[in-house]
Scaffold this active site. Structure first.
Site, PDB file in Angstrom:
ATOM      1  CE1 TYR A 246      -3.725   2.457   0.606  1.00  0.00           C
ATOM      2  CE2 TYR A 246      -2.365   3.314   2.389  1.00  0.00           C
ATOM      3  CZ  TYR A 246      -3.456   3.441   1.545  1.00  0.00           C
ATOM      4  OH  TYR A 246      -4.265   4.540   1.649  1.00  0.00           O
TER       5      TYR A 246
ATOM      6  CG  ASP B 109       5.933   3.447   0.793  1.00  0.00           C
ATOM      7  OD1 ASP B 109       6.243   4.040   1.851  1.00  0.00           O
ATOM      8  OD2 ASP B 109       4.752   3.275   0.432  1.00  0.00           O
TER       9      ASP B 109
ATOM     10  CE  LYS C 236       2.407   4.301   8.547  1.00  0.00           C
ATOM     11  NZ  LYS C 236       1.071   4.657   9.033  1.00  0.00           N
TER      12      LYS C 236
END
Length: 430
Positions: free
Chosen positions: A144, A239, A267
């Site tokens: 994702y 990513d 994050k």
């Protein structure tokens, strides 16, 4: 546990917010529960609106590596707020956070701050297409990379949790420029480059998957990606929104010794505030406006309050990274070993995958090294496990296809209590 206030809030929210939540997996649909509304957090625990306190392995889905309300982070944010919330102009804090990122992440020579991981990945893909003059992007099933149109193809995270194959609203012409392949399948990626190598702008990958649950790269897989991208003039995008600063100070790329061309971060970078970033080789990053012609902008990018939280978090990690990550590895390994032993004692065949402080229990015998294998998990059994753990005061991500996160604030007692709660839950499921 009493949950009357959470249920009432969910009912109210459902009349005002689609599905009652602002991010789909929070709805807890897969586990047959309604979401717990959180009132506050402290260290490695959260307390809900009904006053229930739980040991937390969600950690805001990964950012809170230091735990909730870490004094250094809270202090930095409070100082920043006192100076103003937003200026729409450069601040010293942006420079400091960029300095920390380029010092910590091996491949990042320049970095652009954005507001989310989705912004980071979509911007990196645009840059890759512009730099190569090509359109095709390769991603991997179950990875994702945010909800941008070109990346929401065979995706993980909430898309996998809800069983959605992609998403309505994405034009076929856009999806046609994204090729999704099985993670860890070196032959598939080799065949794709043989067939379409001169059309591939970039390969984007979670170097360690966290959005199908934790899945580690097989030996040589990431190396194969690097070699093929170099051979065909494509860019390699890591990513590391989830793995950045979590697997090590330099992320997965430091652990595996692979240098991508572009890296996406988020994050932990924001310390609990909304922050994302993308960075990489100087020659690529200088193609971004206003230095170059690849346009990307954001009114709140580099927000001073968010920058303050990120700086405080990274400075804590930089103080003694060997000791910090060593301690995090030790408690994460203790959790893994305890869960494995408890499952064995209960006679349950589980597959437990762990990368540093990221861990997933797949309700199947395993192995799980790609999305097709992950989807064989017994999601109904996971749902029962989730609720049994919650009833014993342990908060887990409400999806089989997500990672648990261990943080620095988890103590030995909380790890032991979690293992004991899991042992009871496993016995009830056996």
């Amino acid at each position: 546990m009493a949950e009357e206030k959470s249920r009432a809030l969910y009912s109210q929210a459902s009349a005002l917010i689609p599905g009652g939540v602002n991010s789909p997996v929070r709805a807890c649909a897969q586990v047959g529960a309604s979401p717990r509304f959180i009132a506050r957090g402290q260290g490695a625990t959260v307390t809900d609106e009904d006053g229930n306190t739980l040991v937390d392995f969600v950690g805001s889905w990964g950012p809170l590596i230091l735990g909730h309300r870490h004094p250094a982070v809270m202090g930095a944010v409070q100082e920043a707020i006192a100076r103003g919330l937003s200026f729409g102009a450069p601040t010293r804090a942006e420079v400091r956070l960029a300095e920390l990122v380029t010092q910590c992440v091996p491949s990042v020579e320049m970095v652009r701050m954005v507001n989310s991981g989705t912004e980071a990945t979509m911007s990196a893909v645009r840059l890759a297409r512009a730099a190569t003059g090509r359109d095709l992007i390769i991603k991997f099933d179950g990875c994702y990379h945010g909800h941008a149109d070109s990346l929401l193809v065979a995706a993980g995270s909430g898309v996998a949790t809800l069983g959605i194959p992609g998403s309505p609203g994405i034009p076929k012409a856009v999806a046609a420029h994204t090729l999704s392949l099985p993670f860890n399948d070196a032959k598939a990626i080799e065949a794709a480059f043989v067939a379409k190598g001169d059309k591939i702008a970039a390969v984007i990958v979670e170097p360690v998957c966290g959005n199908m649950g934790v899945a580690l790269p097989k030996k040589g897989f990431l190396e194969t990606l690097r070699v093929l991208c170099d051979a065909h003039g494509a860019l390699l995008i890591f990513d590391e929104v989830m793995t950045g600063f979590r697997l090590s100070l330099g992320g997965a790329q430091q652990v595996y010794g692979i240098r991508p061309d572009l890296t996406c971060l988020g994050k932990i970078l924001g310390g609990g505030m909304p922050v994302g970033a993308y960075g990489g080789r100087r020659d690529l990053m200088e193609q971004i406006a206003p230095k170059g012609t690849v346009y990307q902008a954001g009114t709140l990018s580099g927000n001073p309050v968010a920058m303050a939280a990120g700086i405080a978090t990274l400075e804590e990690l930089c103080r003694n990274p060997d000791a910090f990550y060593g301690a995090l590895e030790e408690k994460s390994a203790r959790l893994e070993e305890g869960l494995a032993q408890a499952a064995e004692d209960a006679g349950l065949a589980l597959c437990i995958n762990r990368a540093g402080s990221m861990i997933t229990l797949f309700f199947q015998a395993g192995p799980v090294t790609n999305f097709e294998q992950a989807k064989k998990s017994d999601t109904a059994a996971f749902g029962r496990f989730f609720n049994l753990m919650a009833s014993q005061g342990v908060s887990l991500p409400p999806s089989q296809f997500e990672a648990w996160f261990v943080c620095a604030a988890h103590n030995s007692g909380q790890i032991e209590a979690t293992v004991l709660a899991a042992a009871k839950a496993f016995k009830a499921l056996a």
